[in-house]
Design a protein around this motif. Sequence first.
Motif, PDB file in Angstrom:
ATOM      1  N   ALA A 197       7.681  -2.033 -10.254  1.00 26.74           N
ATOM      2  CA  ALA A 197       6.506  -2.809  -9.991  1.00 26.74           C
ATOM      3  C   ALA A 197       6.819  -4.031  -9.478  1.00 26.74           C
ATOM      4  O   ALA A 197       6.238  -4.513  -8.399  1.00 26.74           O
ATOM      5  N   ASN A 211      -0.058  -6.612 -12.123  1.00 30.10           N
ATOM      6  CA  ASN A 211       0.265  -6.913 -13.398  1.00 30.10           C
ATOM      7  C   ASN A 211       1.523  -8.004 -13.782  1.00 30.10           C
ATOM      8  O   ASN A 211       1.761  -8.649 -14.580  1.00 30.10           O
ATOM      9  N   SER A 226       3.068  -4.627  -8.606  1.00 35.75           N
ATOM     10  CA  SER A 226       1.899  -3.905  -8.705  1.00 35.75           C
ATOM     11  C   SER A 226       2.221  -2.317  -8.746  1.00 35.75           C
ATOM     12  O   SER A 226       3.261  -1.940  -8.234  1.00 35.75           O
ATOM     13  N   GLU A 227       1.500  -1.878  -9.772  1.00 33.55           N
ATOM     14  CA  GLU A 227       1.839  -0.342  -9.727  1.00 33.55           C
ATOM     15  C   GLU A 227       0.739   0.419  -9.421  1.00 33.55           C
ATOM     16  O   GLU A 227       0.693   1.692  -8.964  1.00 33.55           O
ATOM     17  N   LYS A 228      -0.511   0.066  -9.316  1.00 35.92           N
ATOM     18  CA  LYS A 228      -1.508   0.528  -8.683  1.00 35.92           C
ATOM     19  C   LYS A 228      -2.145  -0.586  -7.544  1.00 35.92           C
ATOM     20  O   LYS A 228      -2.091  -1.821  -7.711  1.00 35.92           O
ATOM     21  N   LYS A 229      -2.266   0.028  -6.383  1.00 37.24           N
ATOM     22  CA  LYS A 229      -2.608  -0.770  -5.159  1.00 37.24           C
ATOM     23  C   LYS A 229      -3.642  -1.872  -5.444  1.00 37.24           C
ATOM     24  O   LYS A 229      -4.657  -1.477  -5.986  1.00 37.24           O
ATOM     25  N   VAL A 289      -3.742  -4.108  -7.703  1.00 37.03           N
ATOM     26  CA  VAL A 289      -3.833  -4.522  -9.193  1.00 37.03           C
ATOM     27  C   VAL A 289      -2.295  -4.947  -9.487  1.00 37.03           C
ATOM     28  O   VAL A 289      -1.509  -4.333  -9.436  1.00 37.03           O
TER      29      VAL A 289
END
Length: 509
Positions: A355, A368, A361-364, A366
Motif C-alpha cells: 500500500a 489509508n 492506497s489499497e483501493k483506487k 482510497v
Amino acid sequence: MLFILDNNFVLDLIARRSSNFGLQLNLLYFLLDKGYAAISSSQLHNLRYVVMRNYPQYEADYLEIEARLRIIKTPSYVDLNHKLAIIDIEDYLIELSAKACNAKIITSDKQFLANSELAMTPVETFNYLINEHREIEFLSLKRINDKYSVDIEHSIDRVLASGWYLLGNEVKTFEKEYAGYIGTTYCVGVANGLDALRLILRAYKEMGIMHEGDEIIVPANTYIASILAITDNKLVPVLVEPSIETLEINDTKIEVAITPKTKGIMIVHLYGQCAYTEKIGEICKKYNLKLIEDNAQAHGCVYTEPRTRNQEPRKTGSLGDAAGHSFYPGKNLGAMGDAGAVTTNNGELARVVRALANYGSEKKYVNNYQGLNSRLDEIQAAILRVKLNYLDEDNEKRRNVAHYYLENIKHPDIKLPVVTDWNAHVFHIFPILSPRRDALQQYLTENGVQTLIHYPIPPHKQLAYKEWNTLSFPITEQIHNEVLSLPISQVMNTSEIERVVEILNDWRR
Ligand SMILES: *Cc1c(COP(=O)(O)O)cnc(C)c1O
C-alpha cells in the motif's frame, strides 16, 4: 563484439569460391566460437533460398553454420528514402540491424562497402580483431545482458504488445517467482533497493512496531543506502564495526550496542556474502528485535545452519523478518534500470509495504497511509523474469572466478577474502585488502585491469552525516583505506581471469 555476415560472405564460403578462402574460413570459425557471428533476420529467407537453389549439395553445411549464428532483429523503423535503401533495400536492412545491435558488417560487396560506415572486408575485420587488445573491464553490463538478448527482446515485445505498463501480470508473476526462489511467502516489487528498505521501516512505523527516535543497529561499513533508509524514517542508526576477516558485521559487538530504544538489526550481506549468524538470530529473539536483511548484493546466497546441517538450507532474504533487494543493473540479478523488492513471511507487513508503495492506497482513490510512489514496472519485471532463470548458473560462474583468484593470487601485500562456506557467497564483489591499495590500483589501471573501490568513504565520514564525522570506527576505516574490488562477473573468460592473476602476481614486492 558482434559482426553481421553479409550474404555474399556466407555464400562465398559455402560455395568455396572466395579468393581468400582460408582466411574467411578461419575468420568464420573464430567468430562462431566466440559467439560474435550474427545475421539479421531479414537475411534468412534469401540465404536459404540461394543455398537451396544454387548449392543444394551444401545445404547441410549451411544449416550447421546457420544454427550457430546469432539472429538479430531487423527494426521496424525503416526510412525508405535513405540513400542505401534506394540503392539496395537488403543491404539497408542489414545496416539498420547492425546499428540497432551495435554490430559491424563483414562483406566483400564493393557497393555496400562504399555506402556504409559499418561495413568492412574480411581482411579489415581480421586487422580490427588483432588490434582490439581489450581492457579487462570491471563489469561489462553489455556482455551480461547480450547473453540473454533474444529472451529480453521477446519479453519487452510482450509488454509492448500487452499495452499494460504498471501493476500488471509481469510484476505479479515475477513477485511469485522471486518469492519462490528466495523461499518467502510474499514478495512486493518496488522501484529500487533503497525504497525496499525505506518501505520496510516505514511499514513497521505504520504498524506501531517502531517509532521516531528508535534505534536500528547497522554495520558501519556498508553502502550508504542501508543507513539512508533508517534516517529517512527518523530512526537512529547505531553503527557496529565489522570483522576484519569476513568484512561483515561483527556479531560479538552487537549486544553491547543494544539499548532500550533498539527495535531492530539491519544486517547487510555485503559483497555477496551471508552476514547472518546463529548468534544474530539469538540476539534478535532475546531482545525482541526485528531482523531486516539488506540483500541488495546477495541474491541467491544460501545459508546453512551450522548445527543442523541437514536442515533445509535457506536463502538470504528469507532469514529475518523482512528483506530489501535491489535489482540495480550491476547487481547479481540486475534489471535494465532501477528495480527492487521486499520479501517477507509476514502478510501484514507485505500488505502495508504494498500500500505504501502505491500512494498508501489499497483501493483506487482510497488512501489509508501517506504513501509514496515506488512501483516496479512491467518492463523491468519481464526482464527480471528472464534473468532469474539464469541466476544460479551465473552465481556459479562468479564462484569459479573467485575460486581461481583464491587459488592463484599470491602476493605478500595482498590479503584475499576468507571464504568459510562457498554456498554462502555469491561474489557480487571480490574484495582484496592491501596496505598499498592506491599504488596497486594505479598499477592495475596502467596494465589494463579496471578496478573499483567499495567504498572509498565510510558513511560516518560523509558530509551527509556531519554529526558522525568525528566518531572513530578503526576497522571500518581500515577496510575503506585498503579494500579494492577485482573484476568479477559471469561473463569473464578464462584468459581474462588468468591475465588478472598474472598481472597481480607480477606486482613489485
Ligand atoms: C545497491 C545497494 C542498495 C541500494 O539499491 P538501489 O536499487 O540502488 O537503490 C542498498 N544496499 C546495498 C548494500 C546496495 O549495494
